[in-house]
Design a protein around this motif. Sequence first.
Motif, PDB file in Angstrom:
ATOM      1  N   ALA A  11     -33.976 115.979 108.241  1.00  0.00           N
ATOM      2  CA  ALA A  11     -34.863 114.859 107.926  1.00  0.00           C
ATOM      3  C   ALA A  11     -36.287 115.125 108.407  1.00  0.00           C
ATOM      4  O   ALA A  11     -37.254 114.937 107.660  1.00  0.00           O
ATOM      5  CB  ALA A  11     -34.326 113.574 108.548  1.00  0.00           C
ATOM      6  N   ILE A  12     -36.422 115.574 109.653  1.00  0.00           N
ATOM      7  CA  ILE A  12     -37.757 115.807 110.204  1.00  0.00           C
ATOM      8  C   ILE A  12     -38.440 116.968 109.497  1.00  0.00           C
ATOM      9  O   ILE A  12     -39.665 116.982 109.335  1.00  0.00           O
ATOM     10  CB  ILE A  12     -37.690 116.061 111.732  1.00  0.00           C
ATOM     11  N   ALA A  18     -43.496 117.217 103.755  1.00  0.00           N
ATOM     12  CA  ALA A  18     -44.170 116.222 102.916  1.00  0.00           C
ATOM     13  C   ALA A  18     -45.610 116.018 103.370  1.00  0.00           C
ATOM     14  O   ALA A  18     -46.534 115.967 102.546  1.00  0.00           O
ATOM     15  CB  ALA A  18     -43.407 114.899 102.958  1.00  0.00           C
ATOM     16  N   PHE A  19     -45.810 115.928 104.680  1.00  0.00           N
ATOM     17  CA  PHE A  19     -47.160 115.706 105.184  1.00  0.00           C
ATOM     18  C   PHE A  19     -48.025 116.953 105.041  1.00  0.00           C
ATOM     19  O   PHE A  19     -49.228 116.855 104.788  1.00  0.00           O
ATOM     20  CB  PHE A  19     -47.107 115.235 106.638  1.00  0.00           C
ATOM     21  N   LEU A  73     -41.863 114.240  95.618  1.00  0.00           N
ATOM     22  CA  LEU A  73     -40.443 114.487  95.885  1.00  0.00           C
ATOM     23  C   LEU A  73     -40.174 114.670  97.377  1.00  0.00           C
ATOM     24  O   LEU A  73     -39.177 114.165  97.909  1.00  0.00           O
ATOM     25  CB  LEU A  73     -39.972 115.725  95.110  1.00  0.00           C
ATOM     26  N   LEU A  74     -41.076 115.377  98.052  1.00  0.00           N
ATOM     27  CA  LEU A  74     -40.890 115.598  99.488  1.00  0.00           C
ATOM     28  C   LEU A  74     -41.000 114.295 100.280  1.00  0.00           C
ATOM     29  O   LEU A  74     -40.338 114.130 101.306  1.00  0.00           O
ATOM     30  CB  LEU A  74     -41.921 116.609 100.003  1.00  0.00           C
ATOM     31  N   PHE A 211     -48.151 102.550 104.257  1.00  0.00           N
ATOM     32  CA  PHE A 211     -46.931 103.076 103.642  1.00  0.00           C
ATOM     33  C   PHE A 211     -46.484 104.361 104.345  1.00  0.00           C
ATOM     34  O   PHE A 211     -45.304 104.552 104.634  1.00  0.00           O
ATOM     35  CB  PHE A 211     -47.199 103.333 102.161  1.00  0.00           C
ATOM     36  N   LEU A 212     -47.436 105.234 104.644  1.00  0.00           N
ATOM     37  CA  LEU A 212     -47.109 106.494 105.321  1.00  0.00           C
ATOM     38  C   LEU A 212     -46.650 106.256 106.761  1.00  0.00           C
ATOM     39  O   LEU A 212     -45.826 107.011 107.285  1.00  0.00           O
ATOM     40  CB  LEU A 212     -48.327 107.424 105.310  1.00  0.00           C
ATOM     41  N   LEU A 213     -47.178 105.211 107.383  1.00  0.00           N
ATOM     42  CA  LEU A 213     -46.784 104.898 108.759  1.00  0.00           C
ATOM     43  C   LEU A 213     -45.317 104.479 108.854  1.00  0.00           C
ATOM     44  O   LEU A 213     -44.730 104.504 109.943  1.00  0.00           O
ATOM     45  CB  LEU A 213     -47.678 103.785 109.323  1.00  0.00           C
TER      46      LEU A 213
END
Length: 224
Positions: A11-12, A18-19, A73-74, A211-213
């Motif tokens: 997950a991490i 993604a970031f 997707l990421l 949203f990203l937070l």
Amino acid sequence: MFDDPFIKVLAITFVVLAFIFGFILFGYFIYKYNRTGSKKYNFLTYFPFELNGYRRHASSSFIDVSLMIVTYLLLIVPVVIFAIFSNLPSSYIMLAVYIFALTIFACLFFTKLSAFKLHVSFACIFVCLEVLYLLLSLTYYANENSAYVINDEVRIIITIFIVLQIIFEIILIVNPSIKDWAKKVRIDAETFSRPKYNYLAMLEWGTFLNFLLNYIVLILVSFF
């Protein structure tokens, strides 16, 4: 929440990827905008669609779209992993809201102000979905009877963080600079004059930041 270290690492890893791709994507778009535009891109003034160089640079369209799809997707994968391995009905509800919200923001990236009603509709839906996601997070994660968070201290931290997110979103929604929106004057189909601090652009970018937070909360729930 998850005891399996493999799931945590998986997950991490996707969150980090993604970031990384997100920074590459926005860095690339900002670079292209600043190189071709008369003014430097400002998140307080310009809209998401203005950062999208897809139509302005046909030769690089494939790169633009590829980066956007990979980042999209990421961003979804960690939430999908969380929903699958938590295997709770509420996690799938939140997953659906999350994907819908991200998809709407992607639509904002391609919707110009020449389609004003559609653009504002997407912005309103995006804000509503983010508020809904925050309320769902507060309902499920802050509940002491919830299966998501066992540690009371972590639950308190998560609750405070989500409440701060909600306050931030409220500030965006009721921002006094809305009065400056009347200063926006349509010049032609693609060009608009605007105040230095553009309320609608700030609302869109601010909500996306909020949203990203959500990933911070997701990581706390997953690891504790």
